[in-house]
Scaffold this active site. Structure first.
Site, PDB file in Angstrom:
ATOM      1  N   HIS A  79       0.832  -1.204   0.000  1.00 56.14           N
ATOM      2  CA  HIS A  79       0.000   0.000   0.000  1.00 56.14           C
ATOM      3  C   HIS A  79       0.869   1.258   0.000  1.00 56.14           C
ATOM      4  CE1 HIS A  79      -2.380   3.280   1.766  1.00 56.14           C
ATOM      5  NE2 HIS A  79      -3.349   2.754   1.049  1.00 56.14           N
ATOM      6  N   PRO A  87      -5.827  -3.216   1.764  1.00 54.42           N
ATOM      7  CA  PRO A  87      -4.885  -4.079   2.470  1.00 54.42           C
ATOM      8  C   PRO A  87      -3.483  -3.453   2.476  1.00 54.42           C
ATOM      9  CG  PRO A  87      -5.477  -5.035   0.349  1.00 54.42           C
ATOM     10  CD  PRO A  87      -6.274  -3.795   0.498  1.00 54.42           C
ATOM     11  N   GLU A  88      -2.700  -3.839   3.459  1.00 52.58           N
ATOM     12  CA  GLU A  88      -1.327  -3.349   3.562  1.00 52.58           C
ATOM     13  C   GLU A  88      -0.495  -3.830   2.368  1.00 52.58           C
ATOM     14  OE1 GLU A  88      -0.238  -1.542   6.240  1.00 52.58           O
ATOM     15  OE2 GLU A  88       1.784  -1.368   5.450  1.00 52.58           O
ATOM     16  N   ILE A  89      -0.743  -5.082   1.956  1.00 51.31           N
ATOM     17  CA  ILE A  89       0.006  -5.658   0.834  1.00 51.31           C
ATOM     18  C   ILE A  89      -0.980  -6.340  -0.105  1.00 51.31           C
ATOM     19  CG2 ILE A  89       1.639  -7.472   0.164  1.00 51.31           C
ATOM     20  CD1 ILE A  89       3.012  -6.991   2.906  1.00 51.31           C
TER      21      ILE A  89
END
Ligand SMILES: *[C@@H]1O[C@H](CO)[C@@H](O)[C@H](O)[C@H]1NC(C)=O
Ligand SMILES: *[C@@H]1O[C@H](CO)[C@@H](O)[C@H](O)[C@H]1NC(C)=O
Length: 462
Positions: free
Chosen positions: A398, A457-459
């Site tokens: 992200h 999402p973070e990734i």
């Protein structure tokens, strides 16, 4: 609230009269030398590029699945339908966005958070809104929340809250803590927070106007005094044999501390994301030392001579050498690139070396990292975990979502697009950059759309 600026681009927070100019033997000359060496081997590299491009084209096509979190997945086709549905809905309503109303809602959200913090955790480094309590990260606290949010308070013109924050900074904030703190976080949030407060309160005296800030008042230089105290302590982190800062430091002793993980290496983004703050302080105080310490870091990074402006995400403070081959625009890579173009803008286009480094990196990003998803037709920036000659991983943090704005900033110089398009230097390259920026922003938007919460999402693996 309207900020009236004098005349762009002079109105950008930049300065012309540098306290210290890069002379011979510094980074500009160094890069020129390296470039000459590079030209000599460019023919050999051309062949390698060919292979890399071939691989990118035939071997690097991204997967059709977007997955998020552990085991959460969405097919590209479904994501595409979601995006199209959203766009159709928006076209149907057809109403112009009411920005003033949205702005008020953002301000409301900020006020609610801030007032909760003030009520339950005032002065603490961390705020737990559900438990309604606070906690410090080091003994005595660092004022992380108060100093980091100060510029937002000012921009939102929340005058009484600015006054209260300022009082706390005056009476309670101290930087003699005998504990390790992160060099980069302390620079961007603390030093950056204080310098932003100084900049905003002196450049826009009508914003959150408080008497203590006024010229000639006893507290006039509070932000600069605190910033200088902190910066002098931070300088200890740069006392490595290469000049690349240690990941952490003890502020009371002003001594750098090796990272406890990552084989002791510092992160490249962290080492390359200190320059704007220290250079601005050099400008304000006339102390060239602040400038030299951070410019040296870029010289060391550039001296490592990486291909197409892309750098591995770890660097040793003692040798100045990169660790490993992992190249990405996400964590530990991101803001090194961001600060290249911002350093160029900070000194009002007087140091073309940073523009060259940024443009070289952006070409490298296009050449080695940009790829497309099959079904949803999204443009993504992947990673090269084992170097540029090895495979492209379709993973995007992200954090990479800083990139579209930075590309746009590089193209427009910070001007509104319509204005930038009228500049003499504007052309196909700038249009192509804006297009890439838009495509990447759309991808970032899609990652928000793909979750039930509406939070990205973070990734994401594509
Ligand atoms: C900010 O608020 C003050 C009152 O606290 C007001 O006088 C001033 O005009 C406002 N500034 C802007 C830019 O809206
Ligand atoms: C910082 O160091 C000085 C001595 O150099 C010491 O007197 C002081 O107590 C230390 N401060 C903290 C918070 O430990």
């Amino acid at each position: 609230m309207r900020l009236t600026a004098p005349s762009p681009p002079a109105a950008l927070p930049t300065y012309k009269d540098k306290p210290y100019f890069a002379g011979p033997g510094t980074i500009a000359e160094h890069v020129r030398r390296r470039r000459r060496r590079k030209q000599a081997v460019s023919l050999g590299l051309l062949a390698l590029f060919g292979v890399a491009v071939w691989w990118l084209w035939f071997g690097g096509k991204a997967d059709r699945i977007i997955s998020r979190g552990k085991g959460m997945r969405m097919r590209g086709n479904d994501l595409l339908k979601l995006m199209q549905g959203f766009e159709k809905e928006e076209a149907k309503t057809g109403q112009a966005v009411d920005w003033a109303e949205r702005r008020e809602r953002v301000k409301d959200a900020f006020r609610i958070s801030w007032d909760g913090y003030e009520k339950y955790a005032w002065g603490y480094d961390e705020y737990y809104p559900i438990a309604k309590s606070g906690r410090n990260m080091v003994e005595g606290g660092m004022g992380w929340i108060i100093v980091d949010a100060l510029d937002t308070l000012m921009i939102m013109n929340l005058t009484s809250r600015v006054q209260q924050a300022r009082n706390w900074i005056h009476s309670s904030l101290r930087y003699d803590q005998d504990h390790p703190v992160n060099t980069f976080e302390t620079t961007i949030r603390m030093l950056g927070g204080l310098l932003s407060a100084h900049y905003l309160s002196t450049t826009y005296p009508d914003l959150a106007p408080i008497a203590d800030d006024d010229e000639g008042s006893p507290g006039e230089d509070l932000y600069i005094e605190k910033a200088t105290d902190l910066a002098d302590r931070l300088l200890g982190a740069f006392e490595s044999s290469s000049g690349v800062p240690y990941a952490s430091l003890n502020l009371n002793k002003s001594i750098g501390i090796l990272s406890h993980v990552d084989n002791g290496a510092s992160s490249t983004a962290e080492a390359g994301t200190l320059q704007l703050e220290f250079k601005y302080l050099a400008k304000l105080t006339g102390e060239a030392n602040y400038w030299e310490k951070v410019e040296k870091v870029i010289q060391v990074i550039e001296g490592n001579g990486r291909e197409d402006g892309l750098v591995p995400i770890y660097i040793y403070a003692d040798t100045g050498q990169f660790m490993g081959e992992n190249i990405r625009l996400g964590s530990r890579g991101d803001s090194y690139y961001e600060y290249l173009i911002k350093q160029y803008l900070q000194t009002s286009d007087e140091e073309p070396i940073y523009l060259e480094m940024w443009q070289e990196a952006l070409s490298g990003i296009r050449k080695h990292l940009v790829t497309y998803t099959k079904e949803a037709s999204l443009t993504i920036v992947g990673e090269r975990p084992h170097g540029l000659q090895r495979s492209l991983s379709p993973k995007m943090d992200h954090l990479v979502c800083f990139l579209p704005g930075t590309i746009a900033l590089g193209a427009t110089g910070g001007l509104p697009l319509a204005q930038a398009r009228k500049l003499p230097g504007w052309g196909r390259k700038q249009e192509a950059d804006m297009l890439l920026a838009k495509e990447l922003m759309k991808t970032c938007w899609a990652t928000y759309l793909a979750t039930a919460t509406g939070l990205a999402p973070e990734i994401t693996s594509f």
